[in-house]
Design a protein around this motif. Structure first.
Motif, PDB file in Angstrom:
ATOM      1  N   TYR A 298       4.249   8.563  -7.766  1.00 28.59           N
ATOM      2  CA  TYR A 298       3.224   7.570  -7.442  1.00 28.59           C
ATOM      3  C   TYR A 298       3.327   7.188  -5.960  1.00 28.59           C
ATOM      4  N   ASN A 299       2.186   6.857  -5.400  1.00 33.03           N
ATOM      5  CA  ASN A 299       2.139   6.387  -4.013  1.00 33.03           C
ATOM      6  C   ASN A 299       2.057   4.864  -4.018  1.00 33.03           C
ATOM      7  N   ASN A 300       3.105   4.218  -3.498  1.00 28.24           N
ATOM      8  CA  ASN A 300       3.153   2.761  -3.503  1.00 28.24           C
ATOM      9  C   ASN A 300       2.977   2.158  -2.101  1.00 28.24           C
ATOM     10  N   SER A 301       2.286   2.892  -1.267  1.00 31.06           N
ATOM     11  CA  SER A 301       2.052   2.374   0.080  1.00 31.06           C
ATOM     12  C   SER A 301       1.253   1.076   0.011  1.00 31.06           C
ATOM     13  N   LEU A 302       1.659   0.120   0.794  1.00 31.80           N
ATOM     14  CA  LEU A 302       1.008  -1.183   0.811  1.00 31.80           C
ATOM     15  C   LEU A 302      -0.052  -1.279   1.906  1.00 31.80           C
ATOM     16  N   PHE A 303      -0.129  -0.259   2.747  1.00 37.08           N
ATOM     17  CA  PHE A 303      -0.963  -0.336   3.935  1.00 37.08           C
ATOM     18  C   PHE A 303      -2.314   0.333   3.714  1.00 37.08           C
ATOM     19  N   SER A 304      -3.318  -0.221   4.389  1.00 40.87           N
ATOM     20  CA  SER A 304      -4.667   0.326   4.326  1.00 40.87           C
ATOM     21  C   SER A 304      -5.261   0.321   5.731  1.00 40.87           C
TER      22      SER A 304
END
Length: 921
Positions: free
Chosen positions: A243-249
């Motif tokens: 899973y990709n749990n990146s918090l950035f957008s």
């Protein structure tokens, strides 16, 4: 005084004998000091005749062109180039006046015929109207003084002019560098020699489980994952994907600003009244999609000339609303959890379980999405209002100015942790309010003397400050009230000498500092500075060399509006950082000695025709009785603790408008900065005090060391500097601490390049920071949890032999496995030393090269408006090379100014792209 008419009989006789062919020279003759000399003999060497000067040094002597005149015993010599006839010389010496007619009312009445004034107000049959004369509109007021005498006031012709500008821009943001993490191994640990997956319900915190490619989802109902639990991969089953749990957008913000100016100008184009308004709105969108702030501003300003006084009034309103701030390190905490979340758990699938509790990979961790869920739209509000008034006037050489301003700033932070948050199982809510009232008054009086080439300026400035701050924390009903009244009295004397070859200046002064919160007042704070500016040095036209020096003493106190609550980080270890909650403020700002500064500076600058410039400055600032926070009986106290010396060197060089082609110019600017801040003395009992950071790794106040050097544990070594190895083959970590890193850079260089081509301008700004170190706690924690790329790449490394010796001096030959499944998970290479590992091993260089900004702008003609439309494209932080792994080394620990040199999940910097359009009307 000998009068010239005494010579008239002699000159008249000569004229009568028709000596028209004789020529004479006249003039004033000076002595060796270049002053007129009376009664000296002037000889004509060619004819042998001589004449004597009068009391004014004037003489007439018979001479022809190219005769040689001598006086002062031959010390003064002059060759005659211009001669005249005697009568012309005498005529020019006698003042000429014209005869004025003598007139009287009686005489005028006899020769002048009376005229009838059809506009006389004494005749009621006549009246004035706007058609009486073409210039009648320029009369503002008529008033009869006496008889037929009128007093007329002129009607000034004023012009009302309105102009302004509108600017709008948008900015696309994304995060810069972050630490690399492993993307293979799932949540779990070794058990009985095997690697097993352990789900969130087990509260597992490590990612030392099996490779995700060996697992598959069973697609059975499971509270923590819509795809079910992980099971060993069997034939025909698709392997699980991370899973990709990146918090950035990637986010977009905007900025709009409208400025309107209205001013009245008189016929002679002097500005009489100006009124301006400024409206602005700005949305600052962070790289967290749900976090942003809105800023609204309004400014109104009036400038006017009233009865020879200059008057200025200002009103400034600024309001900011934000979803959250980082006061309690909320953003750092969310960022930390996004990196620590195992690849086998998805934060995006929801923040709550069916029972209303937090859905997270472990109760010992948090879901970042859960941390950002909030009931209020805005948990932060700031409201600022400022009023100011300025009055000034100049009487010849005397100037007077008075300024007054009042500023009210209100802050409200609502800090929330919901129930089931790690460390706050029952939740927490605290509302912090701060209200600042700041009043400032200043009176400036100046007097200027300007005799000949010297200019003397005397100035006296009186400054009064009253600052009040009220802070409350509703959670524990804590209230803090601070008030300070301070006065500064500043005396200045400026002397400037201006000659055709150079300009020299001297400034002398003294100031008083008086405060109700300080133990001592200061009445002797002298300052002195001087400079010499040489013009056309080396006989090069347009060059100047300026040499300067300065010495200044000052005193100050900590700003009472500053919060010291972040010092609470030093009460917790890095592993317990989730318990950080800044609820306390400084108890008082009273009964402290002033912080005293003694600063000296020397330097020079060279400038050639405003194109080439070079400057060097060396400075040293001695800070005495500096104030730092400490915990005293579990409360934050401020104390005078240390003396330290800050010194450095700054160099600047530039070349402007180098023409390298038609319509193409190039400018460059470079600066070099080097400094060091060393602690000279620390009050007994406070040496090695923690200034910021955690209990186990922190920045310190230590004698003879750099202010803010980093302290942590280290690997044990013997006297020869060899690492000591334990009986299991791993290096031995010390139980004590020492200084392990110096955040001070060797130097910082900044560069600006500007290219101009017709209406286009390209600006490039970049910098290079060499040297300095930081502690990378982010890397240490990622290693500990098994989430770092290093722990993923090296966990299968076996039979590794660490370089070093055993306690008995024998060279180490024990091979080790970095991660042995047959041993406890706490015995592998990265967990055996604890949460932050061995701090010394995570010290990294903080060098970087960064392109700060690149912008391309152009101005266009629009109709009758010249250069009224401007368009600019820009990119910021587009390129960053850094020596350390992880976030931008310029980012600070928990966004604190005192946190440089510590990296504990420091937020990454932004890189942004945008466009700005401006229109002037």
């Amino acid at each position: 005084m000998k009068k010239i008419y005494l010579f008239l009989p002699l000159f008249a006789a000569q004229l009568m004998f028709a000596q028209n062919s004789q020529q004479y020279y006249s003039g004033i003759f000076l002595d060796k000091d270049k002053k007129p000399k009376a009664f000296i003999k002037v000889f004509n060497k060619n004819t042998g005749i001589y004449e004597e000067t009068d009391e004014e040094g004037f003489a007439i002597i018979q001479a022809q062109k190219y005769d040689t005149l001598v006086w002062n015993n031959g010390k003064n010599i002059q060759v005659v180039y211009g001669v005249q006839e005697l009568k012309y010389i005498l005529e020019n010496r006698i003042p000429k006046k014209s005869v004025s007619a003598i007139r009287s009312k009686d005489y005028d009445s006899l020769i002048v015929k009376p005229r009838s004034d059809e506009y006389s107000i004494s005749k009621p049959d006549y009246y004035l109207s706007k058609n009486s004369d073409s210039y009648f509109v320029k009369i503002r007021k008529l008033k009869q003084k006496n008889g037929d005498t009128l007093k007329i006031k002129k009607q000034e012709q004023n012009k009302l002019i309105i102009n302004g500008s509108f600017n709008t821009s948008f900015e696309v943001r994304n995060r810069n560098a972050i630490p690399q993490t492993q993307n293979r191994y799932v949540q779990g640990r070794s058990q009985s020699g095997n690697l097993i997956w352990r789900g969130p319900e087990t509260n597992e915190i490590f990612s030392y489980g099996p490779d995700i490619s060996t697992l598959a989802y069973n697609f059975q109902p499971y509270d923590y994952d819509i795809n079910g639990q992980l099971v060993p991969l069997l034939s025909g089953m698709p392997s699980a994907k991370p899973y990709n749990n990146s918090l950035f957008s990637t986010t977009v913000g905007f900025h709009n600003q409208l400025q309107i100016n209205a001013f009245i100008k008189s016929e002679d184009y002097n500005e009489k009244v100006r009124f301006s308004m400024d409206f602005g709105q700005h949305k600052n969108q962070t790289y967290f999609i749900s976090q942003y702030d809105i800023n609204n501003t309004f400014k109104a300003k009036v400038n006017a000339n009233v009865l020879k006084f200059k008057v200025q009034a200002l009103f400034d309103f600024d309001e900011t609303k934000a979803t959250n701030t980082n006061r309690i390190a909320l953003f750092n905490r969310a960022y930390q959890e996004s990196l620590l979340t195992p690849i086998s758990f998805s934060n995006n699938q929801g923040s709550f379980l069916a029972n209303g509790q937090q859905r997270t990979y472990s109760q010992l961790g948090d879901n970042p999405e859960f941390l950002f869920v909030q009931n209020n739209k805005y948990n932060f509000l700031s409201n600022q209002r400022k009023y100011s008034f300025n009055l000034s006037r100049r009487w010849d050489d005397f100037t007077f100015e008075i300024n007054q301003s009042y500023e009210n700033i209100f802050f409200r932070n609502i800090d929330i942790y919901k129930s089931s948050t790690n460390g706050f199982p029952n939740g927490l809510i605290n509302e912090r309010q701060q209200n600042n009232g700041l009043y400032n008054a200043s009176i400036l009086v100046g007097y200027t003397l300007d005799p000949n080439d010297f200019t003397h300026v005397f100035r006296f400035n009186s400054i009064f400050n009253d600052r009040q701050t009220d802070i409350s924390h509703h959670l524990q009903n804590l209230k803090y009230n601070y008030q300070r009244t301070s006065q500064d009295y500043i005396f200045n004397y400026d002397l400037q000498y201006n000659d055709s070859g150079f300009v020299a200046g001297l400034n002398l002064g003294n100031s008083f500092y008086i405060s109700n919160t300080s133990k001592n007042n200061k009445y002797w704070l002298p300052k002195a500075s001087a400079f010499i500016d040489f013009k056309d040095v080396f006989a090069w036209s347009g060059t100047n060399l300026k040499i300067l020096g300065a010495y200044t003493q000052m005193s100050s106190e900590p700003d009472i509006t500053r919060s010291f609550s972040s010092y609470a980080t030093t009460l917790v270890t890095a592993q317990n950082s989730f318990q950080y909650l800044p609820l306390q403020e400084a108890e008082s700002f009273k009964n402290l000695s002033t912080i005293d500064f003694a600063e000296s500076k020397v330097g020079f600058s060279f400038n050639y025709r405003q194109k080439v410039s070079f400057g060097v400055d060396y400075f040293q600032k001695k800070i005495i009785n500096d104030i730092f926070p400490v915990f005293d009986n579990s409360k934050i106290s401020l104390k005078n603790l240390a003396d330290h010396t800050y010194k450095g060197l700054e160099l600047n060089a530039s070349y402007r408008n180098l023409r390298i082609g038609q319509n193409f110019m190039f400018s460059n600017k470079a600066s070099f900065y080097k400094y060091r801040d060393v602690v000279d003395k620390v009050v007994s009992g406070y040496n090695n005090l923690a200034l910021s950071g955690f209990q186990d790794v922190y920045k310190t106040l230590s004698e003879d060391q750099v202010l803010g050097a980093v302290v942590g544990n280290y690997y044990e070594t013997n006297n020869a500097g060899q690492t000591i190895i334990d009986d299991f083959g791993f290096p031995v970590a010390s139980n004590s601490k020492k200084i392990i890193a110096d955040p001070t850079p060797d130097f910082v260089m900044k560069f600006t390049h500007t290219f101009n081509y017709k209406m286009f301008t390209l600006d490039v700004n970049w910098e290079w920071k060499k040297g300095g170190q930081l502690w990378n706690g982010t890397q240490a924690v990622l290693d500990y949890y098994g989430r770092s790329k290093t722990s993923g790449d090296d966990r299968n490394l076996k039979n590794y032999v660490f370089s070093g010796v055993h306690a008995n001096g024998n060279v180490n030959q024990i091979p080790v496995d970095f991660y042995d499944p047959n041993l406890s998970v706490f015995e592998n290479r990265w967990t055996r030393y604890g949460f932050t590992g061995v701090a010394e091993s995570y010290v990294q260089n903080a060098d970087y090269v960064r392109i700060n900004s690149v912008s391309l702008g152009a101005k266009f003609d629009v109709g009758n408006f010249r250069r009224s439309l401007g368009v600019s494209l820009f990119v910021n932080n587009i390129m960053l090379w850094q020596a350390n792994s992880g976030a931008d080394p310029s980012q600070n620990f928990y966004d604190l100014d005192s946190g440089r040199g510590l990296d504990f999940f420091n937020l990454p910097s932004y890189k942004s792209f945008g466009c700005m359009v401006s229109f002037q009307f």
